[in-house]
Motif scaffolding. Structure first.
Motif, mmCIF file in Angstrom:
data_model
loop_
_atom_site.group_PDB
_atom_site.id
_atom_site.type_symbol
_atom_site.label_atom_id
_atom_site.label_comp_id
_atom_site.label_asym_id
_atom_site.label_seq_id
_atom_site.Cartn_x
_atom_site.Cartn_y
_atom_site.Cartn_z
ATOM 1 N N MET A 1 0.839 -1.178 0.000
ATOM 2 C CA MET A 1 0.000 0.000 0.000
ATOM 3 C C MET A 1 0.889 1.247 0.000
ATOM 4 O O MET A 1 1.857 1.319 0.738
ATOM 5 C CB MET A 1 -0.907 -0.036 1.235
ATOM 6 N N LEU A 2 0.564 2.220 -0.806
ATOM 7 C CA LEU A 2 1.321 3.459 -0.917
ATOM 8 C C LEU A 2 1.144 4.298 0.348
ATOM 9 O O LEU A 2 0.026 4.555 0.774
ATOM 10 C CB LEU A 2 0.843 4.244 -2.135
ATOM 11 N N THR A 3 2.257 4.697 0.961
ATOM 12 C CA THR A 3 2.160 5.536 2.159
ATOM 13 C C THR A 3 2.401 6.995 1.787
ATOM 14 O O THR A 3 3.007 7.310 0.773
ATOM 15 C CB THR A 3 3.163 5.108 3.242
ATOM 16 N N CYS A 4 1.900 7.854 2.646
ATOM 17 C CA CYS A 4 2.006 9.285 2.413
ATOM 18 C C CYS A 4 1.958 9.998 3.757
ATOM 19 O O CYS A 4 1.830 9.365 4.803
ATOM 20 C CB CYS A 4 0.858 9.762 1.518
ATOM 21 N N THR A 5 2.067 11.313 3.721
ATOM 22 C CA THR A 5 1.816 12.121 4.910
ATOM 23 C C THR A 5 0.663 13.053 4.575
ATOM 24 O O THR A 5 0.500 13.500 3.434
ATOM 25 C CB THR A 5 3.045 12.946 5.335
ATOM 26 N N VAL A 6 -0.156 13.337 5.580
ATOM 27 C CA VAL A 6 -1.315 14.205 5.412
ATOM 28 C C VAL A 6 -1.215 15.338 6.420
ATOM 29 O O VAL A 6 -0.963 15.112 7.604
ATOM 30 C CB VAL A 6 -2.639 13.431 5.637
ATOM 31 N N VAL A 7 -1.411 16.559 5.928
ATOM 32 C CA VAL A 7 -1.458 17.739 6.788
ATOM 33 C C VAL A 7 -2.786 18.436 6.529
ATOM 34 O O VAL A 7 -3.151 18.677 5.371
ATOM 35 C CB VAL A 7 -0.300 18.717 6.488
ATOM 36 N N ARG A 8 -3.499 18.758 7.599
ATOM 37 C CA ARG A 8 -4.747 19.513 7.469
ATOM 38 C C ARG A 8 -4.409 20.999 7.295
ATOM 39 O O ARG A 8 -3.612 21.541 8.038
ATOM 40 C CB ARG A 8 -5.617 19.287 8.696
ATOM 41 N N PHE B 1 -15.147 18.495 3.588
ATOM 42 C CA PHE B 1 -15.503 18.976 4.915
ATOM 43 C C PHE B 1 -15.241 17.886 5.929
ATOM 44 O O PHE B 1 -15.230 16.704 5.616
ATOM 45 C CB PHE B 1 -16.948 19.497 4.979
ATOM 46 N N GLU B 2 -14.987 18.312 7.151
ATOM 47 C CA GLU B 2 -14.841 17.368 8.251
ATOM 48 C C GLU B 2 -15.929 17.655 9.268
ATOM 49 O O GLU B 2 -16.469 18.756 9.321
ATOM 50 C CB GLU B 2 -13.453 17.453 8.879
ATOM 51 N N GLU B 3 -16.236 16.645 10.034
ATOM 52 C CA GLU B 3 -17.277 16.778 11.049
ATOM 53 C C GLU B 3 -16.619 16.681 12.418
ATOM 54 O O GLU B 3 -15.973 15.685 12.735
ATOM 55 C CB GLU B 3 -18.314 15.673 10.869
ATOM 56 N N ILE B 4 -16.772 17.738 13.218
ATOM 57 C CA ILE B 4 -16.224 17.771 14.568
ATOM 58 C C ILE B 4 -17.331 18.201 15.518
ATOM 59 O O ILE B 4 -17.928 19.270 15.328
ATOM 60 C CB ILE B 4 -15.020 18.732 14.662
ATOM 61 N N ASP B 5 -17.607 17.375 16.505
ATOM 62 C CA ASP B 5 -18.646 17.660 17.501
ATOM 63 C C ASP B 5 -19.971 18.047 16.851
ATOM 64 O O ASP B 5 -20.652 18.979 17.291
ATOM 65 C CB ASP B 5 -18.192 18.756 18.469
ATOM 66 N N GLY B 6 -20.341 17.353 15.780
ATOM 67 C CA GLY B 6 -21.621 17.569 15.126
ATOM 68 C C GLY B 6 -21.668 18.744 14.164
ATOM 69 O O GLY B 6 -22.695 18.984 13.542
ATOM 70 N N SER B 7 -20.574 19.489 14.016
ATOM 71 C CA SER B 7 -20.530 20.615 13.076
ATOM 72 C C SER B 7 -19.659 20.258 11.884
ATOM 73 O O SER B 7 -18.694 19.523 12.018
ATOM 74 C CB SER B 7 -19.957 21.861 13.762
ATOM 75 N N HIS B 8 -20.018 20.798 10.723
ATOM 76 C CA HIS B 8 -19.256 20.569 9.501
ATOM 77 C C HIS B 8 -18.374 21.773 9.225
ATOM 78 O O HIS B 8 -18.827 22.910 9.285
ATOM 79 C CB HIS B 8 -20.190 20.342 8.309
ATOM 80 N N TYR B 9 -17.093 21.509 8.915
ATOM 81 C CA TYR B 9 -16.121 22.559 8.643
ATOM 82 C C TYR B 9 -15.405 22.259 7.329
ATOM 83 O O TYR B 9 -15.017 21.116 7.080
ATOM 84 C CB TYR B 9 -15.061 22.643 9.747
ATOM 85 N N TYR B 10 -15.193 23.305 6.516
ATOM 86 C CA TYR B 10 -14.390 23.179 5.306
ATOM 87 C C TYR B 10 -12.992 22.736 5.726
ATOM 88 O O TYR B 10 -12.444 23.220 6.707
ATOM 89 C CB TYR B 10 -14.322 24.531 4.586
ATOM 90 N N GLN B 11 -12.394 21.809 4.941
ATOM 91 C CA GLN B 11 -11.064 21.316 5.284
ATOM 92 C C GLN B 11 -10.303 20.970 4.017
ATOM 93 O O GLN B 11 -10.900 20.596 3.000
ATOM 94 C CB GLN B 11 -11.159 20.071 6.167
ATOM 95 N N GLY B 12 -9.004 21.108 4.073
ATOM 96 C CA GLY B 12 -8.132 20.663 3.004
ATOM 97 C C GLY B 12 -7.084 19.712 3.549
ATOM 98 O O GLY B 12 -6.643 19.868 4.698
ATOM 99 N N TRP B 13 -6.713 18.740 2.759
ATOM 100 C CA TRP B 13 -5.627 17.834 3.109
ATOM 101 C C TRP B 13 -4.514 18.027 2.091
ATOM 102 O O TRP B 13 -4.757 17.950 0.879
ATOM 103 C CB TRP B 13 -6.075 16.385 3.044
ATOM 104 N N TYR B 14 -3.316 18.298 2.582
ATOM 105 C CA TYR B 14 -2.142 18.296 1.726
ATOM 106 C C TYR B 14 -1.525 16.924 1.869
ATOM 107 O O TYR B 14 -1.022 16.564 2.918
ATOM 108 C CB TYR B 14 -1.171 19.398 2.129
ATOM 109 N N VAL B 15 -1.621 16.143 0.809
ATOM 110 C CA VAL B 15 -1.153 14.753 0.806
ATOM 111 C C VAL B 15 0.162 14.712 0.045
ATOM 112 O O VAL B 15 0.199 15.079 -1.136
ATOM 113 C CB VAL B 15 -2.192 13.814 0.144
ATOM 114 N N ARG B 16 1.232 14.284 0.716
ATOM 115 C CA ARG B 16 2.549 14.161 0.075
ATOM 116 C C ARG B 16 2.929 12.696 0.012
ATOM 117 O O ARG B 16 2.780 11.961 0.980
ATOM 118 C CB ARG B 16 3.594 14.932 0.865
ATOM 119 N N TRP B 17 3.445 12.304 -1.133
ATOM 120 C CA TRP B 17 3.886 10.915 -1.316
ATOM 121 C C TRP B 17 5.181 10.685 -0.544
ATOM 122 O O TRP B 17 6.025 11.556 -0.469
ATOM 123 C CB TRP B 17 4.133 10.600 -2.789
ATOM 124 N N ASN B 18 5.356 9.489 -0.014
ATOM 125 C CA ASN B 18 6.605 9.101 0.660
ATOM 126 C C ASN B 18 7.488 8.332 -0.299
ATOM 127 O O ASN B 18 7.087 7.701 -1.193
ATOM 128 C CB ASN B 18 6.338 8.243 1.886
#
Length: 97
Positions: A1-8, A80-97
């Motif tokens: 499986m391809l691994t990566c790093t994710v930053v919000r 979007f991500e869901e935190i404590d029942g609220s939806h928030y716009y989110q981005g993931w910066y995904v970098r290949w390892n």
């Protein structure tokens, strides 16, 4: 499986300056879909799979992901991500390892 790093890239819907990003999370990213009764439809999401079934999520799933940029170093996916029942716009910066 391809691994990566994710930053919000956002915190509760607000864009973070790159110097304020949290530590990258290392793992693999998987895309799946599930019927969400609260949204009355099937929704796609990205997640970093848990190592064991009872482990907590490393970061919240990214719901309704859309590819924003793609390059040799990685990609930015938004949704979007869901935190404590609220939806928030989110981005993931995904970098290949």
């Amino acid at each position: 499986m391809l691994t990566c790093t994710v930053v919000r890239t956002h915190h509760q819907g607000r864009k973070l300056d790159q110097r304020d990003w949290e530590e990258p999370v290392r793992g693999s990213v998987e895309m799946a879909s599930i019927r969400r009764e609260d949204l009355h439809r099937v929704v796609e999401y990205l997640c970093i799979p848990r190592r064991q079934a009872n482990d907590p999520d490393v970061i919240p799933p990214l719901w309704e992901p859309h590819l924003l940029t793609f390059g040799g170093q990685g990609m930015i996916v938004v949704g979007f991500e869901e935190i404590d029942g609220s939806h928030y716009y989110q981005g993931w910066y995904v970098r290949w390892n």
